[in-house]
Every structure is written in C-alpha cells, then in structure tokens.
Design a protein around this motif. Structure first.
Motif, PDB file in Angstrom:
ATOM      1  N   LEU A  31       2.359   8.659   4.394  1.00 58.41           N
ATOM      2  CA  LEU A  31       2.116   9.239   5.716  1.00 58.41           C
ATOM      3  C   LEU A  31       3.388   9.217   6.563  1.00 58.41           C
ATOM      4  N   LEU A  32       4.126   8.104   6.502  1.00 56.17           N
ATOM      5  CA  LEU A  32       5.385   8.019   7.242  1.00 56.17           C
ATOM      6  C   LEU A  32       6.398   9.034   6.735  1.00 56.17           C
ATOM      7  N   VAL A  83       7.794   6.570  -1.996  1.00 57.33           N
ATOM      8  CA  VAL A  83       7.467   7.939  -2.419  1.00 57.33           C
ATOM      9  C   VAL A  83       8.208   8.279  -3.705  1.00 57.33           C
ATOM     10  N   PHE A  84       9.462   7.860  -3.809  1.00 55.02           N
ATOM     11  CA  PHE A  84      10.261   8.103  -5.004  1.00 55.02           C
ATOM     12  C   PHE A  84       9.620   7.468  -6.232  1.00 55.02           C
ATOM     13  N   VAL A  85       9.202   6.205  -6.103  1.00 54.03           N
ATOM     14  CA  VAL A  85       8.570   5.506  -7.228  1.00 54.03           C
ATOM     15  C   VAL A  85       7.256   6.155  -7.609  1.00 54.03           C
ATOM     16  N   GLN A  86       6.439   6.525  -6.618  1.00 54.39           N
ATOM     17  CA  GLN A  86       5.136   7.107  -6.894  1.00 54.39           C
ATOM     18  C   GLN A  86       5.245   8.470  -7.577  1.00 54.39           C
ATOM     19  N   SER A  92       0.829  -1.196   0.000  1.00 55.45           N
ATOM     20  CA  SER A  92       0.000   0.000   0.000  1.00 55.45           C
ATOM     21  C   SER A  92       0.867   1.250   0.000  1.00 55.45           C
ATOM     22  N   CYS A  93       0.434   2.242  -0.756  1.00 54.32           N
ATOM     23  CA  CYS A  93       1.219   3.473  -0.877  1.00 54.32           C
ATOM     24  C   CYS A  93       0.840   4.505   0.178  1.00 54.32           C
TER      25      CYS A  93
END
Length: 302
Positions: free
Chosen positions: A209-210, A260-263, A203-204
C-alpha cells in the motif's frame, strides 16, 4: 614504521577501496563549484530588464538550493566514508591485535581519508572549473544571449564556498571516523566482513500500500510541476506542495521497495527457487531496506 609512512602505504594498498570514496568526493566538489559559479559569467550583466529580473529570481532560488545541495553532499560523503570504514574494519582489527592503541589507529585512518580528501578536492576543483564553462554556455543559450560574449571565468566566490563547505563536511567525517574506531569492539572489527544483512519478516500488505501511495505522490508532483512550472511564488503554493509530495513519495518508495521487490520475485518460483536465488533475493531486499534513506538522498541530489 612511522604513521606517515603507514598512511601512504595503506592508501596505495587499498586504492580500490578508496576509489568509490575518491570519486564521491571529486564529483561532489566539481558539481558544487560548477553550480555556484554560474552567476559570475560576465555575459549575464548585459541582459535586458526582463531577463535581469528573471535572472535575479533564479539567483535567489539557486542560493536556496545551494544549502540543500550542501546537506545532500554531506550525507553522500558520510555514506561513502561508512562504506570505506566497513571494508577496512578487519584490517583495523588486526592492528589492534598487534598491540596498536585505538588512538593511533584512529589517527592513521583519519590521515588516510585526509590524504584522499585533499587529492579529491584539488581534482574536483579542476574538473569543476571545466564543468562550469559548459554549464555557463547552456545558461547563456537558455537566456538567448550571444555566445560570442562568453568568457572563461574562474569564480573566486564559488571556490571559497566549495573549500569552506568541503572543510566543514570533512571535519564531520574525521570526527565520525575517530569516534567509530575508538568506540568499536575488537570482535566487531574482526568479524565485520562475515556479517550478512538481516532479514525481517513482516506483513506484506502495508508495504505494498505504501508503494502504491509513493507512486501516486510522485506522479501527482510531476503533474503539478508540469502545469505550474518549477519557480516558487507567494501567490501560488503549488510548488511547495509538489516539492513535499515528491520528497515524501521518494522516501516512501524506497522504504517499501524491498518488500515489493522480494514479493514480485517470490511470485515467480522458477526464478526464486533456482540455485541460491532465494538467499540472494533476500539479501538484496535487506540491503535496499538498510540503505533506503541514503538512496532517497541520492535521488534528491539528482
């Protein structure tokens, strides 16, 4: 061919692979020596009462940080050693195919790392002596002491601490090398260079959030350090709280960074879908996720 000749030949042949290991050891030794040699500058003995009290307080803080730096350097050296071992696994596997026993392979690899380690220790100490003089000049300037009182100093105490710390860490590295080579399977040695980083589908929402929480922790710690200073005290626990927030924020930052980088790159289809970028982005993300702990350690040292 004797083991000694094979060790020397392997070091020469794999000089590029050993370069990252050598630089890590050399810089670690030089920084550790320079950090521990500050207090041996004779000019500090001629300070006034107020400056002496402040200097003593800083000395206590430096002694505590020395232990933390030693732990950080141990992680860095072990990580550099793992990188080197991964690059050499195929070659070690070929030795095993040719009939060489695991015990002798372990001794050869340990001998190679020992040779590089001794050279790095000597070079790092020479660099550390030069670096410590510059740090002493900066420290004298900060304490408003006349630079004419500066003296070139070789700190025997810092030398002994550095050699002892290096010997303990290197003993751990040698033990890890022998255990790794002795326990690994032949198929793993021969195919180590063709293994890709694993990519996990998860899950993204939670990583994002982290990531935001980590930024909040790092910014909060920066504000607390700015307002209350960087010296701990018994009356004010803000230093300890800020330190915990900084460590936790840095750890969570790198832990969630890969997703986060991939998204972010997947949101831009012109970049993500061009050529082999889809594969490349996932591999970089997996690499960050695999090494998030050591990246936290490196930031802790800096």
């Amino acid at each position: 061919m004797t083991s000694c000749k094979l060790i020397i030949k392997n070091v020469r042949k794999n000089i590029r692979d050993y370069l990252i290991y050598f630089l890590t050891l050399m810089i670690s030794v030089s920084v550790f020596y320079a950090f521990n040699s500050i207090s041996d500058q004779p000019a500090f003995s001629e300070m006034g009462m107020t400056k002496t009290l402040l200097y003593d307080q800083l000395g206590i803080l430096l002694s505590t940080l020395t232990v933390l730096i030693a732990v950080v350097l141990a992680f860095l050296i072990i990580y550099a050693n793992q990188f080197l071992l991964k690059r050499r696994k195929k070659e070690l596997g070929l030795y095993m195919v040719l009939g060489m026993k695991k015990g002798r392979i372990s001794r050869i690899f340990a001998g190679e790392t020992f040779c590089v380690g001794v050279i790095a220790l000597v070079t790092g100490l020479c660099l550390g002596v030069a670096l410590s003089q510059g740090i002493s000049l900066v420290a004298l300037k900060l304490f408003a002491i006349e630079l004419s009182k500066f003296r070139l100093v070789f700190s025997m105490g810092a030398f002994q601490k550095t050699v002892l710390c290096f010997a303990v860490i290197f003993l751990l590295v040698m033990t890890f090398n022998v255990w790794s080579v002795s326990s690994v399977q032949l198929i793993d040695l021969l195919t180590a260079g063709r293994k890709n980083e694993t990519s996990q589908n998860r899950s993204c929402l939670l990583p994002v959030l982290l990531f935001l929480v980590s930024l909040a922790c790092i910014l909060s710690s920066g504000v607390m350090f700015y307002r209350n200073g960087i010296l701990p005290s018994r009356e004010n626990r803000s230093f300890q709280v800020a330190g915990i927030l900084l460590v936790a924020g840095t750890f969570i930052f790198f832990y969630s960074l890969s997703t986060v980088f991939v998204q972010i790159l997947r949101a831009n289809s012109n970049i993500y879908l061009r050529g082999l970028n889809t594969f490349l982005v996932r591999q970089i993300g997996s690499k960050i996720r695999t090494n998030y702990f050591i990246m936290t350690i490196v930031c802790g040292l800096l």
